[in-house]
Design a protein around this motif. Sequence first.
Motif, PDB file in Angstrom:
ATOM      1  N   GLY A 172      12.307  -6.566  -3.886  1.00  3.10           N
ATOM      2  CA  GLY A 172      12.030  -6.707  -5.150  1.00  3.10           C
ATOM      3  C   GLY A 172      11.040  -5.519  -5.444  1.00  3.10           C
ATOM      4  N   GLN A 173       9.905  -5.551  -4.904  1.00  5.29           N
ATOM      5  CA  GLN A 173       8.995  -4.482  -5.081  1.00  5.29           C
ATOM      6  C   GLN A 173       9.570  -3.074  -4.479  1.00  5.29           C
ATOM      7  N   LEU A 174      10.493  -2.982  -3.531  1.00  9.31           N
ATOM      8  CA  LEU A 174      10.750  -1.619  -3.331  1.00  9.31           C
ATOM      9  C   LEU A 174      11.988  -1.415  -4.398  1.00  9.31           C
ATOM     10  N   ARG A 175      12.568  -2.212  -4.813  1.00  5.38           N
ATOM     11  CA  ARG A 175      13.670  -1.873  -6.015  1.00  5.38           C
ATOM     12  C   ARG A 175      13.006  -1.316  -7.106  1.00  5.38           C
ATOM     13  N   ALA A 176      11.857  -1.880  -7.382  1.00  5.80           N
ATOM     14  CA  ALA A 176      11.024  -1.609  -8.581  1.00  5.80           C
ATOM     15  C   ALA A 176      10.398  -0.096  -8.520  1.00  5.80           C
ATOM     16  N   ASP A 178       0.725  -1.062   0.084  1.00  3.35           N
ATOM     17  CA  ASP A 178       0.035   0.036  -0.188  1.00  3.35           C
ATOM     18  C   ASP A 178       0.958   1.435   0.126  1.00  3.35           C
ATOM     19  N   GLY A 179       2.080   1.176   0.358  1.00  2.00           N
ATOM     20  CA  GLY A 179       2.848   2.384   0.312  1.00  2.00           C
ATOM     21  C   GLY A 179       4.065   2.640  -0.493  1.00  2.00           C
ATOM     22  N   LEU A 180       3.856   1.805  -1.641  1.00  2.00           N
ATOM     23  CA  LEU A 180       4.917   1.746  -2.847  1.00  2.00           C
ATOM     24  C   LEU A 180       4.854   3.053  -3.537  1.00  2.00           C
ATOM     25  N   ALA A 181       3.483   3.485  -3.731  1.00  2.00           N
ATOM     26  CA  ALA A 181       3.232   4.543  -4.383  1.00  2.00           C
ATOM     27  C   ALA A 181       3.651   5.802  -4.038  1.00  2.00           C
ATOM     28  N   GLN A 182       4.141   5.928  -2.655  1.00  2.00           N
ATOM     29  CA  GLN A 182       4.638   7.142  -1.840  1.00  2.00           C
ATOM     30  C   GLN A 182       6.121   7.136  -2.015  1.00  2.00           C
ATOM     31  N   ALA A 239      10.421   4.814   6.830  1.00  2.00           N
ATOM     32  CA  ALA A 239      11.883   5.352   6.587  1.00  2.00           C
ATOM     33  C   ALA A 239      12.048   5.953   5.538  1.00  2.00           C
ATOM     34  N   LEU A 240      11.197   5.641   4.358  1.00  2.66           N
ATOM     35  CA  LEU A 240      11.625   5.922   3.029  1.00  2.66           C
ATOM     36  C   LEU A 240      10.853   6.844   2.337  1.00  2.66           C
ATOM     37  N   VAL A 241       9.597   7.251   2.810  1.00  3.73           N
ATOM     38  CA  VAL A 241       8.856   8.058   2.183  1.00  3.73           C
ATOM     39  C   VAL A 241       9.303   9.403   2.150  1.00  3.73           C
ATOM     40  N   PRO A 242       8.923  10.400   1.401  1.00  3.92           N
ATOM     41  CA  PRO A 242       9.710  11.771   1.632  1.00  3.92           C
ATOM     42  C   PRO A 242       9.650  12.418   2.915  1.00  3.92           C
ATOM     43  N   GLU A 243       8.383  12.354   3.713  1.00  9.43           N
ATOM     44  CA  GLU A 243       7.981  13.081   4.556  1.00  9.43           C
ATOM     45  C   GLU A 243       8.305  12.230   5.930  1.00  9.43           C
TER      46      GLU A 243
END
Length: 431
Positions: A331-335, A301-305, A418-422
């Motif tokens: 793999g999902q995070l890499r893509a 659910d968070g990949l798009a962010q 940890a990885l979303v811009p905000e």
Amino acid sequence: MVRVTRVEPGSIADELGILPGTELLAVNERPLEDFLDWEFLTAEDAFVVSARLPDGTAVEFDIERVDAEPMGVELAPPTVRRCANRCEFCFIEGLPKGLRKGLYIRDDDYRLSFAYGNFATLSNVKERDIARMLEYRLSPLYVSVHATPWEARKVLLNNPRVPNIIEQLTRLAEGGIQFHCQMVIVPGLNDGDVLEQSLTDLWDLGDAVLSVALVPVGVTQFSHLYTGKPMDAANAGALLNVVHQWEARAIDERDDRWVFGSDELYLLAGQELPDVEHYGEFSQIENGVGAVTALRARVRDGLAQLPRLDGRRIGVVTGTSMAPLMPDLLGQLRAATGAEFVLLPTENSLCGPTTTTAGLLVGADIRRALADRHDLDLALIPAECINDDGLFLDEESFVSVRESLPMPVYPSYDFIDALVPEGDAAVRSAA
């Protein structure tokens, strides 16, 4: 008596002149024993509080409030009820010597079961405790059943004086209290016929038992009480067969799964974990039931962010049990980001190789995994392995570990945090 540690500015307590250090003695002349009394006895719109201010002045506050406005006080934590058992699988008994004293406290407190979802055996409750549970309708409770046959439970808990758990649960159920139950399964002690009898007894309590979780026993290299057989893939598979049989019955007769295997059972047995719908409200996620599935859902659910991080190398430290499940997530995070995620499975140096969960990795493990990785732009570690004081289990502070490593290090529950811009500085350090 309960003691106030903090008063919210502008709250009812602040306006009344209640100060940190004030002793709250009684509500409507009923003495206060702990936070439960305070929460339940102040639930009305009008009541009288007897108190003693920090300077020793005795006062009474005649309180009226509208729409259940909070009082605005924080209370000193209660003295924790200690455990009277020495369970075969007790994690405290499996810790090495020399750690901070607080780690050796074996709590078994029905109040914390109600307030925070801690599991309690109910083996140390007295008649007055039962009366309080019934009066305040402390429901649901989280109960470590382990086994319902009395003699088997005495052996599991290493306590010949342990009460009959079915008698206790029956009495509470008659008073309208419901339970989430767990059984830590020790091969040879509470599997097989004992497990079947236990599930039958809990089933016969009807709607009072909301869920039952089967959790495989886990021991450390220091566990000195354990006399059961090892939990292996065959044992885990057999337990899941029991889960599936009872689950089918529960769905057919109650339209509810009722019994669940912990994630670790599926991992040990080499079986695929169920999907999100399987777990309903995830009522036992803190017990390791559905945690991996929930993590997968949060990542999805968070990949798009996520921002683009092309060309960056991000280390991911995890325990050995989660390592086989990580490549798909990474793999999902890499893509989604373009970054390269480097998986770093890490063995627990404090508790030993039989302790495989990521949340029990210690500071020394994090150092060992990352100290020589000058090829990484940043690293993510399991947030669960750091307590509220910023300490790992081995008393290393997160700050000192982070400062000793050659890359920025960030605790993370699900990568997205940890990885979303905000989501703080992790992205900025990688960008």
